[in-house]
Each structure stands twice: as C-alpha cells, then as structure tokens.
Design a protein around this motif. Sequence first.
Motif, PDB file in Angstrom:
ATOM      1  N   THR A   2      39.216  45.023  43.437  1.00  0.00           N
ATOM      2  CA  THR A   2      40.219  44.255  42.709  1.00  0.00           C
ATOM      3  C   THR A   2      41.438  45.131  42.455  1.00  0.00           C
ATOM      4  O   THR A   2      41.304  46.261  41.985  1.00  0.00           O
ATOM      5  CB  THR A   2      39.662  43.790  41.344  1.00  0.00           C
ATOM      6  N   THR A   3      42.590  44.626  42.786  1.00  0.00           N
ATOM      7  CA  THR A   3      43.816  45.378  42.553  1.00  0.00           C
ATOM      8  C   THR A   3      44.058  45.514  41.050  1.00  0.00           C
ATOM      9  O   THR A   3      43.894  44.546  40.306  1.00  0.00           O
ATOM     10  CB  THR A   3      44.997  44.640  43.206  1.00  0.00           C
ATOM     11  N   PRO A 192      42.726  51.090  43.967  1.00  0.00           N
ATOM     12  CA  PRO A 192      43.210  49.765  43.544  1.00  0.00           C
ATOM     13  C   PRO A 192      44.532  49.757  42.764  1.00  0.00           C
ATOM     14  O   PRO A 192      44.987  48.688  42.352  1.00  0.00           O
ATOM     15  CB  PRO A 192      42.086  49.295  42.621  1.00  0.00           C
TER      16      PRO A 192
END
Lengths: 595, 341
Positions: A2-3, A192
């Motif tokens: 997940t960024t 991320p």
Amino acid sequence: MTTVVNDVSLQVATVNGSGSQSANMVLLRAIFQMGVPVSGKNLFPSNIAGLPTWYTIRASKDGWVGRKKEIDVLVAMNAESAKEDVASLRPGSAVVYDEPLALSSVRSDVAFYPVPFDKVVHPISSEAKTKKLLRNMAYVGVVAQLLELEMAEVERAIGKHFAKKAKALELNLAAARAGFDFAKAQLKKTDPFVVRRMDATRGKIIIDGNSAAALGAMFGGVTVVTWYPITPSSSLVESLISYMGRYRIGPDGKATYAIVQAEDELAAIGMVMGAGWAGARAMTATAGPGISLMSEFAGLGYFAEVPAVIWDVQRVGPSTGLPTRTSQGDVLSTAFLSHGDTRHLLLLPATVEECFQFGWEAFEYAEHFQTPVFVLSDLDIGMNNWMAEPFRYPDRPIHRGKVLSKEDLDRLGGFERYRDVDGDGIGYRTLPGTDHPAAAYFARGTGHNEKAQYSERSDDWERNLARLERKVHNARTALPAPVLQGEGAEVGIIAYGSSHHAMLEAREQLRSEKKLDVDYLRVRAYPFHDDVEAFVKNHARVYVVEQNRDGQLAGLLKLDLTAELVPRLRSVAHIPGLPLDARSVTEEVAAREGR
Amino acid sequence: MADAKTNRIGLTLADYQGGKSTLCAGCGHNAISERLLNTMFELGIQPERVAKLSGIGCSSKSPAYFMSRAHSFNTVHGRMPSVATGALLANRTLIALGVSGDGDTASIGIGQFVHLVRRNLPLVYVIEDNGVYGLTKGQFSATADVGSKLKTGVVNELPPIDTCLLAIELGATFVGRSFSGDKRQLSAMLKAAVSHRGTAVLDVISPCVAFNDHEGSTKSFAYTKDHDEPLHELSFVPVFEDIGVEYNAGTTVDVRLHDGSHLQLHKLEESYDPRQKLQAVQRILEAQVRGEVLTGVLYVDPAAPTFLDRLGMVETPLATLPANEVRPPRTALDEVMRSLG
C-alpha cells in the motif's frame, strides 16, 4: 504494497562539515512548496568537521511537526555511522546509500537503493572539492525521484537557495538533475513512501526560532544587545545583527542600536544591567553555562529592579553537557536564578510564532515590572526550521513603564524610587541624564529603603522583600496565559515549550490508539497563571511532560499548588538529548493509566 | 564669574555634596571623594549629566558620599566596567565616573577592567588603591607590594599587579598615578581626566587607616610620602579659561585635550614625554626596581577613537529614541515575511 502518502520521515546521515545543509534545506523547501506540512531537525555534533551528523525531514499530512522516532527513508552517506543507522531501521524502510558503502548485505528486510554518487556527479565538475559538495545535491535528486517529489519544485527551491550565486546555482541544478536521472534509469522503487501535492502550507513561512526571536526583539524596539557566543544561542544574535543592519539604520547611516560582543557572559549581562538602568531596551542571549555565569547579576537585576531581557536557548546540562542537543533543563534554576529570595519572570515559547511574539513582548514585561525577564527557548525551537503563520505585527504601542520625565518631576517636586505609590509593587524610576535636581537616585544591590538609601533596618528589608514578592506575584495575570485544549476529561496533561509539538501528536495517539481522552494545558509563563491551579483542580491526574530528568516544571508546580492538589501531579520527564517524540509520551502515559 | 561661591553654571559647592561618609575618619577615599566633588564643581559640570558607577568594597561605597544629584549604580564585585559600558551604550551623552578599589579592579574584576580599557570606553576610572581588602578586615589585595607586612605580621610574597602598566599596554588613553594626600596633583589630574575623551585610568594610592597604615606597609601615608616620585608638576587649564602664563617648551609639555582644555606638565624629569608609550612603560618598570611610587600623568593619547565612536550610533541617546525610530514599520515585517514564504 500500500502506498504511504505524505507520511514519511527521511533521515540524511552525513559527516559534519560536508556541506549537506543546503541540500537538506532544498528537500525541506520542495516538500513545503508542494503544500505538504513539513519539519526539519538537525542532529549535529559539537564539532566543526568529521563527526557524524543527521538531518531529519518529516512530511506529515496531519501536520505533525514534532520528532518522529522511526525513520522511513535513510540516506546513508557516512561510512562511520551507516551500518548502525541501517540496523536501527524498522522492516519495510528504505535506504539510499553511497554504493561503495556496500550496505545491502546488512539485512534483507529493507529496500536498498545503491547510488554511485561520485560517478553521478563526475560529468558536472572535475574539481574534487566541488564534487564532494555536489554529491549532496545528487541525493536530493535521487530522493526526489524515489519519493515522487515534483522536480520543478526541487529546482525552484535550489533557485531560491542559490539566488545570489549563479555558478553554484547552475552546478547544483545539474547535480540534482543527474541524481534524478540516475534514479529514474537505474533504481526500481520497492518502498511505499511518496509525497503528493496538498494545499496545507499556503501563506506559511519557514523560519528557525532564533531568527524569529531576533525579529521579535527588533520589532520590540531593542536598542542594546550584548552577547557572548555560545551554542545554541549564537545564531539568535547573528540573525539580529543581520536584520538590524537592514532595518535599523537611519537615512544618515547611523544605527539606532548597539550590538556588542562581550568578553564573557558576566560582562554581557552586566552591560544589559547598565543599559537597562540607563533606559535602553537591552537584551542578551545565551545558553545554560552562560545562564549559570549570569546568576549574580540576575539577582542584582531583581533586587535593584532593572529591566532586562535574557534569552536562554537551552541545551543539555549539567556542566558543558551536550552543547548541540536540546533540553528544558534550565527551568527550575532560572526561576530562582541567584542567591537569596530571588524570583524571576519566565516566558516559555513553544513555537516560532511565540519566539517572535515573546521577542517583543518581553521588553514590555521587563519595563512594566522593572525586572529581568527570561525567555526560555531551546535548541529544537531555536536552531531548527519550522513552518509558521506569518508573524503578526505588534498589536500595541511601545510602553516604557513607569519612568518619570523632567516635566513629571517639575510637577511632583520629587520622588522615591522604591515607594509603592500605586499599590502594584512597582515604583517609579528616572533615567540617568534626566535634567532635574531631584531626578537622581542611588541604584544598589545592598539593602535599601524606599528612597534608595542604604539601610540595614529590618523593617525596610522586610517591606522591600514583601513588595518585590507582590510585584512578581502580580505579574502572573499579565504574562501570557496558558492555552487549554479540551475539557471534561479525567486526565490532564501540562506541557510547555518545544514539548508542545510532541504533545499535540501524543494527545491524538492517546485518543485514537489508547482510547484515552486527555485535556491539555500549555503553560506559557512563570509565575503561574491562576488557570494552572484550576486545571489541576479539574483533573484527577495531571501528567507534566517536559524534557529534563527531574521534572523541573512539575517541581515548580508543587511549590505553588495547595497541598491537596500536589498528589495529582505525575512527572513525565525525558532527556535523551533529542527533541521529544510523541510515541514516548503516549506509551508512558498510557502505561501509567493502565491502557 | 559673578559670584565666587558659584561656578560657571551658577551652582554652589553644596549642589555637589553627597551623603555623609561612613568610611573611617582619615580614610584616603574620603579625600578622593572631596577632590572629585571639587573637580566637578570647578569644571562647572552639571551633576545630572554624571553617572557614578562602582563595584563592591570601601571604595565602591564612596559614590554615595559625593554628588547626590548624579545618578549612581553600586553594582556587584568587580563588574562595574560592564555596567558602565552598558550605561554608556544606552546614553552616550553621560559623563561616566567609575570608582573602584584594588581588589575590585586587580583581583575579582581584572577581566572586566582589561576589556573596558581595551575598548577605550570614555570613562574616568579611579582605583582607590590601598593594597588591602578593607571591608573584610585587611587581607592583601593583588596590588600589595612584595615584602609589605600586615598588622598580623603576614608578609606579602607575590608581586603586585601594576594597574597603570597594564592599562597602558591594553590601550587606555589616559593613565596616571597619584596619592590621596597630594591635593594639588590629584586635582589637576582629575580635571584633565574628566576633560579627556577615552578611558582614563587613575591609580590613586589611598591609605587604609584601619588595616594598612602601619610600619612595614608600603601603602601607608608615611611610606607613600617618603617614596613619592612625581614625574612633573601638573597644571590644568580648562577650556573656558585662557592660558595665563607661557611656559618654555623645553621645560613644559602642553597636551591639548579633547574638549580644548590643556594639561600642562612642568618637567621635573627633563626627558619625560607622556605621549611616548615606550618611554612610559620603561619608566614605570624602572620605578618598580627602584622602589619609587612614581606619580603623575604617565601616558596620554588625546586623539584615539573611543569605543562609542566606533559603533556608528545616532547622536541621540539610544535610551530616549522615540518609538517610531526603534520599531520598524509594518511594511518591514511584511517584506521579511515574504522572503521566508
């Protein structure tokens, strides 16, 4: 993966004296210009060149600007500290490093980005010294590419930084671009962390607390500044020298001020005493060891009732201690600085805005109460760069306090320097040079009566000391009132100064992670405002958060509070030498609250 | 002058009086206070323009005993120089008079003394020098001579600090040594010092009648009288008087001071010129070897710039500048804020 957007703590590890400061400022500015709340903290050694130094930049969409313990992205440029720096990272972090350091074998749970910095900057300059400096701007380009910073903002920040140096500007732009291009072509992003444009910094400024304090003093009408260089206060006066040279020189080229580098702190405060007595708005700036040296004069200022402003940009003591690290370790000793029954007014700025505001207000308090005013900043506020609202121009005219002029004396016929005419404990004074036969009085540190005559009489002594106590006690309602956040919670927290930034974040962590609501009172001055006791009355348990070993402000509170309230206080005191972080506060308070 | 009892600004001697001295009867310091008071009266200096500054000790109490119409600040031990510096920064028009002692100057205060002199702060710095600490009952100070004996029989073994020699080396522009018992010399020297612009260091031997005026002391009245070696006879011609008598240039050195007054040194020692620094230093060192109490104006440089001259300040005292001159306008703050955005 997940960024993670706009929530990153970047640390650059370099060698002191390698010229990385410009590069770090460019990174900070670029993020700021992208509208993302950001803060920068310089962790540096007491050394000119050769020892490890770290610079931390934190971008936070939530606006948290206190120190974050955990590092997300490390830029490792220093062979000496690199392995330990990498070892201390959490899994999932990222490391940009100088390829010859060969760090990728140290561990396998972080993302490694090797960059051959010498090769990257080689085409830009053949000169060894220049190349060494350009390596710094090359990591800016690499980081920009990895974090997805807008290169246009990076270039704009470089342009601002090197505005007056065309050649340096060209070289640095090229180096940043080379770093960016290398990263784009050679590195594959596996972490991320990214920074994306927001709109949370519009209209704001970036400034360090010492410069803010200097501006405050200038707009406060300071006329005499004396100092002795000491970290971390030197830049306050150096900044003042620069601003005054620009804004306080008359059309005839003459200065409306004097700035004197004294031979030591004894002389610096002595000059302030002489100048304050003679009617100047006089100040000095120092740090712990200087404050210790100023102790005797501080008592003279209190007792002879001489206006003075003393900035203490706190570092870590006792003794020489950690000269380049931050603390709130001078609070207790400064409140009572000097022998005998001495008690001083303290101002406790938490932000650069308050450094500016207290910078000018300190003179108002000093001249109104005719006493030294100590402004306790610290290295974290003073030397680090902070986002801030533009400073507000002083909202009231300069008021010089109770000073009698020749005309006043014509009307009154005479005066008694230490008589409490108005019932507020504050006498009337005259300035040397006042052209009236009744103007003079004899200022002294020896026992005196209301006419300023030498006296060893018990009644004179007791009356004078009682008046001084009244005067300082009265100041509590005039000094900046504490700031309250929240109400109705069972638990309260009191903090002050630079601890404020960690406190704001800790309060949110306690609420969201530990399901503990706390009310927060930020104390801004000593003697304490009546609201402080009221706050303790309204809370079953009150944690006092500060950056020293002994819980110094908690100690001051215990002296003032009524006896039944004292057991409610709990000291949360941390002194790692680093700026306070929210996590430390959150975990300690939660644990002690059984959460 | 219209009336012999008033000075040129119409004040009487009573306008220069101070409180009653609490020092010992016969103390040299009282004589010096008297000379100071007379100096200011005779020069016609407005008392309100004078700032008296002192440290701690018997000497430093004495500003309370003359010129009550002048502001005064009795500060902390050895730190008068810094307070005086600050006062003059705040108000450059003050006539600053520092009164100190040998302990206050040569021991606890030597650091500040050294730097005040180095800056050539415009101030008359009187050292009331008796070689002992009086208020703490007679311990040696750092100006006590080798071999000088206390009443208790204790003999001083450490060499004295010569404050005049030190002052010359560090940049004082008026340096003299005198004796509280020499009314004529001290008067002329004080008048010249007040008329000088720059640091004027006057080391005045001022015997302590309580603790250092006995047989065996080198700072007693008797010893100082016996060993006094005046370099010259001094006369002072203030700016408001004409030079009455023409002296032979070969026997008199005439020094024109900053305010236009004249200090005339009628040579007892043929070759001595107090404008020659090297000669002054050599002569003082010789006096030390010979055991002389060398008195007179040892060194003077009437033209050197003072500390205040170097700061580029406005003429008006900083203390009384109007608010609009010390608080820059709103536009200045706006400009700074824009540069930080």
